[in-house]
Design a protein around this motif. Structure first.
Motif, mmCIF file in Angstrom:
data_model
loop_
_atom_site.group_PDB
_atom_site.id
_atom_site.type_symbol
_atom_site.label_atom_id
_atom_site.label_comp_id
_atom_site.label_asym_id
_atom_site.label_seq_id
_atom_site.Cartn_x
_atom_site.Cartn_y
_atom_site.Cartn_z
ATOM 1 N N GLU A 130 1.286 -1.383 0.394
ATOM 2 C CA GLU A 130 0.387 0.078 -0.441
ATOM 3 C C GLU A 130 1.016 1.279 0.467
ATOM 4 N N HIS A 131 1.771 1.063 0.321
ATOM 5 C CA HIS A 131 3.383 2.058 1.104
ATOM 6 C C HIS A 131 3.590 2.777 -0.335
ATOM 7 N N ALA A 132 4.015 2.057 -1.675
ATOM 8 C CA ALA A 132 4.242 2.429 -2.352
ATOM 9 C C ALA A 132 3.319 2.301 -3.333
ATOM 10 N N ALA A 133 2.118 1.607 -3.671
ATOM 11 C CA ALA A 133 1.177 2.035 -4.628
ATOM 12 C C ALA A 133 0.764 3.486 -3.925
ATOM 13 N N HIS A 134 0.403 3.822 -2.946
ATOM 14 C CA HIS A 134 0.152 5.587 -2.889
ATOM 15 C C HIS A 134 0.595 6.125 -3.092
ATOM 16 N N ALA A 135 2.138 5.709 -2.899
ATOM 17 C CA ALA A 135 2.949 6.811 -3.410
ATOM 18 C C ALA A 135 2.695 7.008 -4.884
ATOM 19 N N HIS A 136 3.053 6.580 -5.318
ATOM 20 C CA HIS A 136 2.549 6.569 -7.273
ATOM 21 C C HIS A 136 1.472 6.865 -7.411
ATOM 22 N N LYS A 137 0.079 7.166 -6.551
ATOM 23 C CA LYS A 137 -1.187 7.830 -6.752
ATOM 24 C C LYS A 137 -0.732 8.697 -6.833
ATOM 25 N N MET A 138 -0.213 9.699 -5.875
ATOM 26 C CA MET A 138 0.902 10.750 -5.703
ATOM 27 C C MET A 138 1.485 11.297 -6.657
ATOM 28 N N ASN A 139 1.831 10.325 -7.497
ATOM 29 C CA ASN A 139 2.644 11.297 -9.184
ATOM 30 C C ASN A 139 4.231 10.829 -8.988
ATOM 31 N N ALA A 140 4.288 10.387 -7.278
ATOM 32 C CA ALA A 140 6.091 10.126 -7.370
ATOM 33 C C ALA A 140 6.471 9.395 -8.163
ATOM 34 N N ASN A 141 7.551 9.850 -8.900
ATOM 35 C CA ASN A 141 8.598 9.166 -9.444
ATOM 36 C C ASN A 141 10.014 8.252 -9.452
ATOM 37 N N ILE A 142 9.946 8.608 -8.099
ATOM 38 C CA ILE A 142 11.748 8.601 -6.967
ATOM 39 C C ILE A 142 10.929 8.374 -5.844
ATOM 40 N N TYR A 143 11.193 6.896 -5.767
ATOM 41 C CA TYR A 143 11.102 6.415 -4.023
ATOM 42 C C TYR A 143 12.658 5.538 -3.202
ATOM 43 N N MET A 144 12.443 6.737 -2.017
ATOM 44 C CA MET A 144 13.291 6.782 -1.095
ATOM 45 C C MET A 144 13.633 6.153 -0.024
ATOM 46 N N ALA A 145 13.667 4.557 0.495
ATOM 47 C CA ALA A 145 13.625 3.879 1.180
ATOM 48 C C ALA A 145 15.153 4.154 2.368
ATOM 49 N N SER A 146 14.560 5.205 3.339
ATOM 50 C CA SER A 146 15.770 5.283 4.390
ATOM 51 C C SER A 146 15.263 4.053 5.471
ATOM 52 N N VAL A 147 16.899 3.206 5.428
ATOM 53 C CA VAL A 147 16.776 1.920 6.330
ATOM 54 C C VAL A 147 17.536 1.970 7.450
ATOM 55 N N LEU A 148 17.437 0.796 8.313
ATOM 56 C CA LEU A 148 17.862 0.277 9.493
ATOM 57 C C LEU A 148 17.815 -1.547 8.205
ATOM 58 N N ASN A 149 18.994 -2.106 8.176
ATOM 59 C CA ASN A 149 18.578 -3.215 7.392
ATOM 60 C C ASN A 149 20.113 -4.279 7.932
ATOM 61 N N SER A 150 19.254 -5.121 8.607
ATOM 62 C CA SER A 150 20.395 -6.148 9.125
ATOM 63 C C SER A 150 20.311 -7.029 7.921
ATOM 64 N N VAL A 151 21.630 -8.259 8.049
ATOM 65 C CA VAL A 151 22.010 -9.116 6.998
ATOM 66 C C VAL A 151 21.582 -9.934 7.418
ATOM 67 N N ASN A 152 20.451 -10.406 8.226
ATOM 68 C CA ASN A 152 19.642 -11.903 7.546
ATOM 69 C C ASN A 152 18.018 -11.061 6.414
ATOM 70 N N GLY A 153 17.722 -10.026 6.382
ATOM 71 C CA GLY A 153 17.060 -9.434 5.462
ATOM 72 C C GLY A 153 17.641 -8.815 4.852
ATOM 73 N N VAL A 154 18.424 -8.031 4.377
ATOM 74 C CA VAL A 154 18.440 -7.376 3.348
ATOM 75 C C VAL A 154 18.430 -8.019 2.071
ATOM 76 N N ASP A 155 18.388 -9.120 1.203
ATOM 77 C CA ASP A 155 18.478 -10.172 0.638
ATOM 78 C C ASP A 155 16.871 -9.517 0.120
ATOM 79 N N ALA A 156 15.945 -9.819 1.349
ATOM 80 C CA ALA A 156 14.790 -9.921 0.265
ATOM 81 C C ALA A 156 14.074 -8.686 0.135
ATOM 82 N N ASP A 157 14.259 -7.399 0.898
ATOM 83 C CA ASP A 157 14.616 -6.070 0.790
ATOM 84 C C ASP A 157 14.481 -5.495 -0.740
#
Length: 227
Positions: A130-157
């Motif tokens: 829903e988050h990315a879909a809403h961004a698209h509806k708001m006419n965003a064409n750049i998506y910037m993810a600010s994260v803390l991603n661990s070695v166990n979760g990064v590949d999935a993200d």
């Protein structure tokens, strides 16, 4: 904050227009300490970031826990030259965050220039379609993810962000930690994907630096290790 200011000085010398840091970048990802670390988004201690934004004509997105009344939020404070600060608070919380933080309830896009609109995302939000879909509806064409991603979760993200880029035709970024924070071994691998979901730039798990994307030429540059 001193390290943020050094990063900003470096990118501004190359005429960049925006810099975005990882989730809770000013304090580190420390949910158990959030109550004592949280400040109001208009706190004068953040003034140096507004001043350098004004001076360098640069948009800055920095992360920290904020508070309002008795509520705590995982927030990104966005400093724009000559404008009031915008506070975007994480709307989709990771399960372990729900006992500490309150979800934000206001979406956010940043008008960047005539051709580009940026949607910020904070970590677990990229896992909610829903988050990315809403961004698209708001006419965003750049998506910037600010994260803390661990070695166990990064590949999935990384896979999810590639899909977001290709599904919604958005240039997509991930800004992540290296080292440790909040008990997590962080994965690094800050990345950029093009609108087809193809990975066009990525740091390794140990490199601290800046990935730079030119929206006009679609070229990428890197600056490794900021002293």
């Amino acid at each position: 904050m001193s390290k943020h200011l050094k990063f900003i000085e470096v990118v501004s010398s190359g005429q960049s227009d925006l810099i975005m840091f990882p989730e809770l970048s000013l304090t580190g990802y420390e949910p158990e300490l959030a109550k004592e670390l949280a400040i109001y988004s208009q706190d004068e201690r953040l003034t140096p970031l507004q001043e350098i934004s004004d001076k360098k004509n640069l948009i800055v997105g920095a992360g920290l826990p904020t508070k309002k009344d008795d509520n705590l939020f995982i927030s990104m404070v966005i400093f724009q030259p000559g404008k009031e600060r915008i506070t975007y608070s994480k709307q989709y919380l990771y399960p372990t965050e729900k006992d500490i933080f309150t979800p934000g309830n206001t979406s956010c896009v940043i008008p960047f220039d005539e051709a580009n609109t940026i949607a910020p995302a904070i970590c677990y939000e990229l896992s909610n379609e829903e988050h990315a879909a809403h961004a698209h509806k708001m006419n965003a064409n750049i998506y910037m993810a600010s994260v803390l991603n661990s070695v166990n979760g990064v590949d999935a993200d990384i896979e999810k962000l590639s899909k977001i880029a290709s599904t919604y035709k958005m240039i997509t970024f991930m800004s992540n930690y290296i080292g440790t924070s909040g008990g997590y071994e962080c994965a690094g691998k800050s990345s950029i994907w093009n609108q087809e979901g193809e990975l066009i730039a990525q740091f390794d798990s140990q490199t601290e630096g800046i990935l730079i994307y030119d929206t006009l030429s679609k070229s990428v540059d890197t600056i490794r290790t900021i002293v």
